[in-house]
Each structure stands twice: as C-alpha cells, then as structure tokens.
Scaffold this active site. Structure first.
Site, PDB file in Angstrom:
ATOM      1  N   CYS A 160      -7.133 -12.831 -10.093  1.00 18.95           N
ATOM      2  CA  CYS A 160      -7.852 -11.691 -10.663  1.00 18.95           C
ATOM      3  C   CYS A 160      -6.927 -10.584 -11.157  1.00 18.95           C
ATOM      4  O   CYS A 160      -7.160  -9.993 -12.215  1.00 18.95           O
ATOM      5  CB  CYS A 160      -8.849 -11.128  -9.647  1.00 18.95           C
ATOM      6  SG  CYS A 160      -8.094 -10.372  -8.185  1.00 18.95           S
ATOM      7  N   ASP A 190     -15.404  -8.803 -16.016  1.00 18.58           N
ATOM      8  CA  ASP A 190     -14.600  -9.532 -15.044  1.00 18.58           C
ATOM      9  C   ASP A 190     -14.292 -10.934 -15.552  1.00 18.58           C
ATOM     10  O   ASP A 190     -15.184 -11.742 -15.778  1.00 18.58           O
ATOM     11  CB  ASP A 190     -15.358  -9.622 -13.705  1.00 18.58           C
ATOM     12  CG  ASP A 190     -14.424  -9.884 -12.532  1.00 18.58           C
ATOM     13  OD1 ASP A 190     -13.398 -10.561 -12.733  1.00 18.58           O
ATOM     14  OD2 ASP A 190     -14.718  -9.410 -11.421  1.00 18.58           O
ATOM     15  N   HIS A 220      -9.472  -7.377  -4.807  1.00 20.15           N
ATOM     16  CA  HIS A 220     -10.045  -7.836  -6.071  1.00 20.15           C
ATOM     17  C   HIS A 220      -9.812  -6.772  -7.130  1.00 20.15           C
ATOM     18  O   HIS A 220      -9.983  -5.574  -6.873  1.00 20.15           O
ATOM     19  CB  HIS A 220     -11.538  -8.128  -5.956  1.00 20.15           C
ATOM     20  CG  HIS A 220     -12.108  -8.695  -7.225  1.00 20.15           C
ATOM     21  ND1 HIS A 220     -11.714  -9.913  -7.724  1.00 20.15           N
ATOM     22  CD2 HIS A 220     -12.995  -8.193  -8.115  1.00 20.15           C
ATOM     23  CE1 HIS A 220     -12.343 -10.158  -8.853  1.00 20.15           C
ATOM     24  NE2 HIS A 220     -13.127  -9.117  -9.120  1.00 20.15           N
TER      25      HIS A 220
END
Length: 257
Positions: A69, A124, A109
């Site tokens: 991520c 995202d 995250h």
C-alpha cells in the site's frame, strides 16, 4: 509530460497524451488494479529500498513490479498530482476480522484523499483484493463498482475519524470494516512512509514479511498466489490449488509477468 506520467499511462494502457477528468478516474483505477499487483516480493527477497519518487518509478514503472500500500498509493498519489488533482496521502489502521479488532501494529495502511469541489474522496490502489475501483466520498454515499460496494462512515476514535467499509462482490453478504484513517493528519512528505515500511518489513506481527503474496484483479475476478496456494475467482466461482516451488514460479510468470 513527466517521466512518471508517461510510464504510468503506458503501464496501465492509457493514452499518453490528454488530460484525465475526474469522471475518468474509475477507468484509470480499474486499469491500475489489473496492471500493477499488490505484492511483497521485495520484502521476502530482502531487496527493499527507501521510499522516494525515483525509487517508486524505478520499481513499478521501469522494472514492472508491484508493491504494497505505501508504494502503490504513493505512486498513484504522484500520478494524481501530475495530472492536476488535489490529493494527499494519509495513514490508517487495518481491521483484523479474525480477532475482531484493529491491528496493533500502528498506522500501517496508506491511502489517498482527493478533494474536488469541496468534497473529499478516498482513492485506494493498495488494499489487495479489496479495491473500490472508484473514488469513495467521505459523505457516506455508497459507491458500487465491479468489485462490490464501498462507503466511508464517520467514526471518531483514537485511531482516526473515518472508517472505510466494503461489501465485496460474490464474497460479502454484509458490510465489513476495512480500515480506519485520520483525515486531519495528511502525510507531508513520502519520507514519512519509511516508518510504515520498517514496521511492515521487520515487525514480528506483520503479515507481509513471512511468506510471498501477490494478487491483482482481473476482468472476471482476481488471482492470488502464495508459496503454497494459487486461488482464482472467476465470475464468482473460486478455485484453489495447492502448489510447490516449481508451480509457484510457473504461475508467477503466467499471471503476473
């Protein structure tokens, strides 16, 4: 047009010239999800580098690898800036459903907040197979895509002020928490992501520093490869195969290049 802009467009199969409108971001996100996998191979093979714009370009656009991520969303954040969007990165905490609690690793995250016409959206590209594939507004409005339904709920806590929720197509009957994040704490420089990388790479509780994992969405579902299994979703039907090292290498080349 910058090197990053050209190479990113080339990797996802987007025209190398012309502006990208907000209304086109869903298409851009879908192409990205099918082109750049979520994977931890660099960590497993102990060849990680500092998080810089140059290193992100080299890894994912020149060497054609994927990332986690903090790499995937950082690269997409730079791509958004290059194309005139108002975006920032922020950190969140993933929800662990098996334990019914948020992970205790900290804010590991990394996601994107994009603001347009006084409305803020989550974007995202780095949440594995849980990608919304569209901007999701902080207003609470439900957004649907080929991957399911997604929404953002206001939920003030010591961990953040919003919660990302999902109901994946063919997989979830009810809403599930994905992660919480703090909209008031933007990341000022990608060098701040070094802390995230260090935790993910070295913490004993990290789910990404023990075994290889590589996954991406496809036109009909998704594929996920580990060192022991290959899982494929096609039109809502799942198949799972136990594999050995030789088969791992074969599938890695076939499905992920």
């Amino acid at each position: 047009m910058s090197e990053l802009n050209v190479l990113f467009r080339r990797r996802i199969g987007w025209p190398e010239s012309g502006e990208i409108a907000f209304e086109q971001l869903g298409d851009v996100l879908e192409r990205t999800s099918r082109s750049i996998p979520f994977e931890n191979m660099c960590i497993i093979e102990q060849r990680t580098n500092d998080i810089t714009k140059e290193n992100l370009i080299r890894k994912m656009l020149e060497k054609q690898e994927g990332g986690l991520c903090y790499e995937l969303n950082a690269l997409f954040y730079f791509f958004l800036l290059e194309n005139g969007f108002d975006a920032v990165l922020t950190r969140g905490v993933v929800y662990e459903h098996a334990a019914q609690r948020f992970l205790t690793l900290g804010r590991t995250h990394v996601t994107i907040l994009l603001t347009r016409q006084n409305q803020t959206y989550v974007i995202d590209t780095g949440f594995g197979g849980n990608l919304p594939l569209k901007p999701v507004p902080l207003s609470g409005e439900e957004v649907s895509s080929a991957n399911g339904a997604f929404r953002i709920k206001r939920a003030d806590s010591e961990l953040g002020d919003y919660v990302f929720e999902m109901k994946l197509k063919h997989k979830d009957m009810d809403w599930r928490i994905g992660y919480t994040f703090d909209s008031k704490k933007p990341i000022r420089d990608v060098s701040e992501l070094e802390e995230v990388r260090e935790i993910i790479e070295h913490h004993a509780g990290s789910p990404f520093n023990k075994n290889p994992l590589i996954t991406k969405l496809t036109n009909k579902g998704n594929v996920t490869l580990t060192d022991t299994t290959f899982t494929q979703w096609v039109d809502g039907v799942v198949s799972k195969e136990a594999i050995d090292k030789e088969r791992f290498t074969e599938l890695l080349k076939k499905h992920f290049g």
